[in-house]
Motif scaffolding. Structure first.
Motif, mmCIF file in Angstrom:
data_model
loop_
_atom_site.group_PDB
_atom_site.id
_atom_site.type_symbol
_atom_site.label_atom_id
_atom_site.label_comp_id
_atom_site.label_asym_id
_atom_site.label_seq_id
_atom_site.Cartn_x
_atom_site.Cartn_y
_atom_site.Cartn_z
ATOM 1 N N THR A 149 -0.329 -37.478 -26.857
ATOM 2 C CA THR A 149 -1.602 -37.077 -27.462
ATOM 3 C C THR A 149 -2.534 -36.353 -26.489
ATOM 4 N N ASN A 150 -2.587 -36.767 -25.234
ATOM 5 C CA ASN A 150 -3.476 -36.096 -24.279
ATOM 6 C C ASN A 150 -3.050 -34.648 -24.059
ATOM 7 N N MET A 153 -3.884 -32.658 -27.179
ATOM 8 C CA MET A 153 -5.314 -32.358 -27.274
ATOM 9 C C MET A 153 -5.678 -31.196 -26.340
ATOM 10 N N ARG A 157 -7.181 -27.615 -27.591
ATOM 11 C CA ARG A 157 -8.442 -27.075 -27.057
ATOM 12 C C ARG A 157 -8.230 -25.668 -26.495
ATOM 13 N N ILE A 173 -7.687 -31.282 -34.289
ATOM 14 C CA ILE A 173 -8.458 -31.938 -33.227
ATOM 15 C C ILE A 173 -9.260 -33.101 -33.801
ATOM 16 N N VAL A 174 -9.912 -32.884 -34.926
ATOM 17 C CA VAL A 174 -10.692 -33.949 -35.562
ATOM 18 C C VAL A 174 -9.784 -35.125 -35.929
ATOM 19 N N LEU A 176 -6.930 -35.942 -34.618
ATOM 20 C CA LEU A 176 -6.458 -36.576 -33.389
ATOM 21 C C LEU A 176 -7.546 -37.448 -32.792
ATOM 22 N N ARG A 177 -8.767 -36.961 -32.783
ATOM 23 C CA ARG A 177 -9.898 -37.743 -32.253
ATOM 24 C C ARG A 177 -10.119 -39.004 -33.087
ATOM 25 N N LEU A 178 -10.014 -38.860 -34.395
ATOM 26 C CA LEU A 178 -10.184 -40.035 -35.269
ATOM 27 C C LEU A 178 -9.085 -41.063 -35.032
ATOM 28 N N SER A 179 -7.870 -40.597 -34.826
ATOM 29 C CA SER A 179 -6.773 -41.553 -34.584
ATOM 30 C C SER A 179 -6.930 -42.260 -33.247
ATOM 31 N N GLN A 180 -7.597 -41.619 -32.296
ATOM 32 C CA GLN A 180 -7.814 -42.248 -30.995
ATOM 33 C C GLN A 180 -8.911 -43.300 -31.047
ATOM 34 N N CYS A 181 -9.748 -43.252 -32.086
ATOM 35 C CA CYS A 181 -10.846 -44.228 -32.239
ATOM 36 C C CYS A 181 -10.364 -45.542 -32.825
#
Length: 182
Positions: A149-150, A153, A157, A173-174, A176-181
């Motif tokens: 994932t990193n 991401m 970007r 991106i959104v 992926l960010r939500l899944s990381q939360c």
């Protein structure tokens, strides 16, 4: 009918009278009739008899696309590698060869090849933007599938830096960010 088309392709190729455009048109007729075996053989014959043609890499690329679509991944890999050997600046071949690596189950090689393309396209201009963005999107997709994932991401970007109006990349991106939360 397909056999007659193939024989005519071979005849014209051996006579040296079949242009690349003519070859592509005739092969399309074979593909329309479902004769992918004859279409591939026609490409191979033309390639073998036109080793010095200035657009030989295009014939190899088209043959590889046919091979990949019919599941002949090793043949596609070889054809694309030859196309890149002839013309290392033929960017679509990098994209397709990466896809072949991915289908063959070697995602690291796919990502590595797409990364090579991104590096080769260090100077981004109107001609290279689409290829670079495509390579980055392919890389991020495969990296996500491989749970990296990193890296995905970072690649997404970089893709947005090239063209900020890519809605699909923003959505990735959104997500992926939500899944990381979680």
């Amino acid at each position: 009918m397909a056999d007659e088309i193939f024989v005519d392709i071979v005849k014209q190729t051996t006579e040296g009278s079949l242009s690349l455009a003519g070859l592509i048109d005739r092969i399309h007729q074979l593909e329309t009739q479902g004769r992918f075996d004859l279409a591939e053989q026609a490409y191979k014959t033309w390639v073998a008899l036109n080793p010095d043609h200035p657009h030989l890499f295009v014939a190899l690329f088209n043959c590889a696309a046919l091979q990949a679509n019919t599941g002949a991944l090793e043949g596609a890999r070889i054809s694309l590698a030859k196309a890149l050997e002839i013309n290392p600046d033929f960017w679509p071949a990098y994209i397709n060869l990466g896809n072949v690596f991915e289908k063959a189950g070697v995602p690291d090689q796919a990502v590595g090849l797409w990364n090579t393309l991104v590096d080769r396209l260090a100077t981004t201009n109107g001609l290279t933007v689409a290829y670079k963005a495509t390579a980055l999107r392919q890389m991020s997709r495969v990296l996500l599938e491989c749970q990296q994932t990193n890296a995905a991401m970072a690649t997404l970007r970089q893709c947005l830096e090239i063209n900020p109006s890519q809605r699909d990349v923003v959505e990735q991106i959104v997500a992926l960010r939500l899944s990381q939360c979680e």
